[in-house]
Design an enzyme around this catalytic site. Structure first.
Site, short mmCIF file in Angstrom:
data_model
loop_
_atom_site.label_atom_id
_atom_site.label_comp_id
_atom_site.label_asym_id
_atom_site.label_seq_id
_atom_site.Cartn_x
_atom_site.Cartn_y
_atom_site.Cartn_z
N HIS A 234 0.82 -1.21 0.00
CA HIS A 234 0.00 0.00 0.00
C HIS A 234 0.86 1.26 0.00
O HIS A 234 0.35 2.34 -0.31
CB HIS A 234 -0.94 -0.01 1.20
CG HIS A 234 -2.02 -1.03 1.10
ND1 HIS A 234 -3.08 -1.10 1.98
CD2 HIS A 234 -2.23 -2.04 0.21
CE1 HIS A 234 -3.88 -2.10 1.65
NE2 HIS A 234 -3.37 -2.69 0.57
N TYR A 317 8.05 5.17 -4.69
CA TYR A 317 9.16 5.04 -3.76
C TYR A 317 8.68 4.50 -2.41
O TYR A 317 7.57 4.79 -1.97
CB TYR A 317 9.85 6.38 -3.57
CG TYR A 317 10.34 6.97 -4.85
CD1 TYR A 317 11.46 6.46 -5.50
CD2 TYR A 317 9.66 8.03 -5.46
CE1 TYR A 317 11.90 6.99 -6.70
CE2 TYR A 317 10.10 8.57 -6.67
CZ TYR A 317 11.22 8.04 -7.29
OH TYR A 317 11.64 8.56 -8.48
#
Length: 740
Positions: A234, A317
């Protein structure tokens, strides 16, 4: 066949430039008409929209999909159909059957459309997009970056200075392999095939795989492996489904398979693509013929013709965006705006620590708290209580560390405390993932081959500014969903258990003392995960997100298989080739690659090995000798995490960033205790303080946030942080690079 298409489109594209331009502009006009029709039709469907939307699309992403995304996709389909039509008029007899099937390979479609895009004036796209109701720009402008700004932007932009959108939120996924859409452009893989080549229903595949004998349980693999996998997933992947209401404050779900019945016939391209369960004994027994399935939202690829792509709504990222958010407004809403703190909610019992901030539930969530749901950096926080507990851990860790930093650095203002704490939390998440988690699932060989281990001392010098860290489609749509097979039916609390099928979207459970975040996280550490294989527990196969009045729920295995087809993921054998593994040439090879019981089932399910879906086959593979996963998923996941490490300018060990950690700071980070993602009950410490991460398991996960009885570890971190630019003043990360 490919050579025929190549020759054909080269012949077509070597006509006069003016004739080519007219064809493309006419296709854009067609795309404009189709996009406007869909926007108009959507307004009529808004009132019929159901409540629950699991992978909610942001309004901005929906707007870009319905404007530029849909217009260019429909134009691309129009041009591809013209190519097929031309072929049907001029093709030799041996190609006639292939042409009549209206199919073109995605590789040829991509190359053909790339040629058509050459010289396409951006203003022609802009002029048409502006004609669509509610639309304005073809795509958001490229951010203006400040190379010396010391902190990550909230939306991930400007990490790569030469390509500011790489790895940012709201950009298309990348591809390891060309998509395998049935029409080369858009239709889901397997659509409208002949009986001999037809793919089995994804529910049929799921049901058959549940009958296979389970593999032995590995007692060293705990449920914390599953939970850390979901939490990091997530953080780097959020693929929204198509939605209604691009001009609304919140998008609405698309009506699809209402009450288990789908009146119309799927065409492979429209957004509602229900899963056929008409032959399933459980669902048909309740008069249901379909499971709701809505295609993923179309990505905005700019003024470029090409096959359908999906959008990633969060930063690629590994930066703690699940804690802090990937949108500027959300990041602001999560902050207390005092002392660098994040917002929180008081627990019902004193001394149990704060919980996440609450908001009014949306989309069918919520329960006994009177309609309150937790708010976090990722909208999926309320899916199940162990996930919300992990979010709670990191908010508590942030607030404790911010408090400690404020004591050592009283001159620091709110924003300085917030940003310094945020980068430390991000570094801890990176370290835990690469040092403790990835070796468990990938194994020592892959960790060494892909150079994934963090260093024990010093700095890295392997940042590659030419490496795009953006998430590849197959990683999010298949490979990194491996953790679904590890999930158990029960979450252990303090003297009580939670049954998973009764815990979806029930955030109120964390307010109860026996199922507080600390108790659930400790339960994860002390509970063995399910075996890694094709079996998923009943809560996920028959009761997923089941409402109080539903006789049966969704099927997570079937949804994952259908999602792979939706995204046009090539079949399993193609991925083995891509990973330089032994090729799968026939069904006789299956026992060499898969668990033997699974190999037999796959032979029964699929008429050809060239049809086998990646996700179930990846779960069925025999694991690599020193890891948890099979070689194909190991290959895909290792490639992605290598990109996330070497393509991240703000990787915590990188010396060549505007404000690197000092060596003392890195040593403090590296001294954090190893996390219990694999084995063992952690030591029992008193961490149920005001903001410290309450569970003993959590204390291991973020030891920088010390127990209330033992502040020594955090003092070392405070002093290390204080050695930085203590008198520096900075603006908000989302404001410095906000010229989007």
């Amino acid at each position: 066949m490919a050579s025929f298409w190549v020759v054909l489109y080269i012949r077509m594209t070597t006509t006069t430039t003016s004739a080519q331009a007219v064809g493309v502009l006419e296709a854009l006009d067609f795309g404009l008409e189709q996009a406007q029709e869909m926007i108009d039709r959507e307004q009529q469907e808004l009132s019929d929209s159901p409540g629950l939307q699991i992978t909610r699309a942001e309004p901005e992403a929906t707007k870009q999909a319905k404007c530029t995304g849909r217009l260019l996709l429909e134009a691309s389909k129009k041009l591809a159909k013209e190519l097929v039509a031309t072929a049907s008029r001029s093709a030799p007899l041996k190609f006639s059957l292939f042409v009549d099937s209206n199919r073109i390979s995605s590789e040829d479609a991509r190359d053909f459309l790339a040629r058509q895009s050459v010289g396409l004036p951006p203003e022609e796209c802009q002029r048409r997009v502006e004609k669509l109701a509610g639309c304005d720009l073809v795509e958001p402008p490229t951010p203006s970056c400040s190379p010396g700004f010391p902190y990550r932007s909230i939306d991930g932009s400007c990490n790569n200075l030469a390509n500011p959108k790489w790895g940012a939120a709201m950009i298309p996924f990348r591809r390891f392999l060309d998509p395998a859409y049935e029409d080369g452009i858009d239709s889901m893989r397997g659509t409208n095939r002949s009986r001999e080549q037809r793919l089995p229903s994804s529910r049929t595949v799921s049901a058959m795989l549940q009958k296979i004998e389970q593999q032995p349980k590995n007692s060293l693999i705990t449920l914390m492996v599953m939970q850390w996998g979901q939490f990091t997933d997530h953080d780097i992947v959020h693929t929204p489904e198509a939605a209604l209401g691009m001009m609304e404050k919140e998008t609405k779900p698309i009506p699809c398979c209402m009450n288990g019945v789908e009146p119309s016939t799927p065409d492979g391209a429209r957004d509602c693509q229900p899963i056929d369960v008409s032959q399933d004994s459980i669902h048909s027994g309740f008069g249901r013929s379909c499971l709701r399935f809505v295609r993923s939202l179309i990505a905005n690829q700019g003024c470029v013709l090409g096959p359908r792509e999906q959008v990633n709504q969060v930063t690629a990222y590994l930066d703690g965006s699940s804690v802090y958010g990937s949108r500027s407004q959300l990041a602001r809403d999560l902050r207390l705006r005092s002392g660098g703190q994040l917002n929180r909610t008081a627990a019902r019992r004193s001394g149990r620590g704060h919980l996440l901030p609450v908001m009014e539930c949306e989309g069918g969530e919520g329960g006994a708290t009177g309609g309150d749901c937790f708010m976090a950096g990722d909208v999926r926080v309320n899916e199940q209580p162990a996930l919300a507990s992990m979010h709670t851990l990191w908010v508590r860790a942030h607030n404790t560390l911010a408090t400690q930093l404020s004591v050592v650095n009283p001159q620091w203002e709110d924003n300085m405390l917030y940003e310094e704490t945020r980068r430390i939390i991000g570094a801890l998440i990176q370290q835990i993932t690469y040092r403790d988690f990835l070796p468990v699932i990938l194994g020592e060989t892959a960790m060494q081959d892909f150079k994934l281990y963090p260093l024990s001392t010093g700095y890295t010098d392997d940042y590659e500014p030419t490496l795009d860290a953006s998430v590849v489609n197959v990683f999010g749509a298949a490979a990194y969903r491996f953790g679904h097979t590890l999930i158990g039916d029960v979450l252990r609390g303090d003297g009580t258990d939670l049954h998973l099928e009764d815990s979806f979207f029930k955030p109120e459970q964390l307010f109860e003392d026996q199922t507080r975040p600390s108790a659930l996280l400790e339960g994860l550490v002390n509970t063995s995960a399910q075996p890694y294989d094709t079996y998923l527990v009943p809560a996920l196969i028959n009761s997923l997100f089941k409402g109080p009045h539903d006789p049966v729920g969704m099927d997570l295995m079937a949804l994952n298989i259908q999602r792979g087809r939706d995204h046009g993921l090539p079949a399993y054998p193609e991925w083995r080739k891509k990973c330089n593994l032994t090729t799968l040439d026939s069904a006789d090879d299956l026992p060499s690659f898969l668990f033997k019981s699974a190999a037999h089932t796959f032979r029964k399910l699929y008429r050809s090995t060239d049809n086998i879906d990646l996700f179930p086959a990846g779960l069925a593979e025999q694991p690599v000798p020193d890891g948890l996963l099979g070689p194909t998923f190991t290959c895909i996941i290792a490639h992605q995490f290598a990109r996330l490490k070497r393509g991240d300018r703000f990787w915590f060990e990188n010396l060549n960033q505007p404000k690197p950690f000092t060596e003392d700071q890195l040593n403090s980070l590296r001294s954090a205790q190893r996390t219990p993602v694999r084995w063992g009950k952690p030591r029992n410490v008193n961490t149920e303080g005001e903001d410290c991460p309450a569970p003993s398991a959590a204390e291991e996960c973020a030891s920088v946030c010390s127990s209330v009885d033992s502040p020594a570890e955090s003092i070392a971190m405070q002093r290390a942080c204080a050695e930085g630019d203590s008198d520096a003043q900075v603006g908000d990360a989302d404001e410095v690079t906000a010229s989007h």
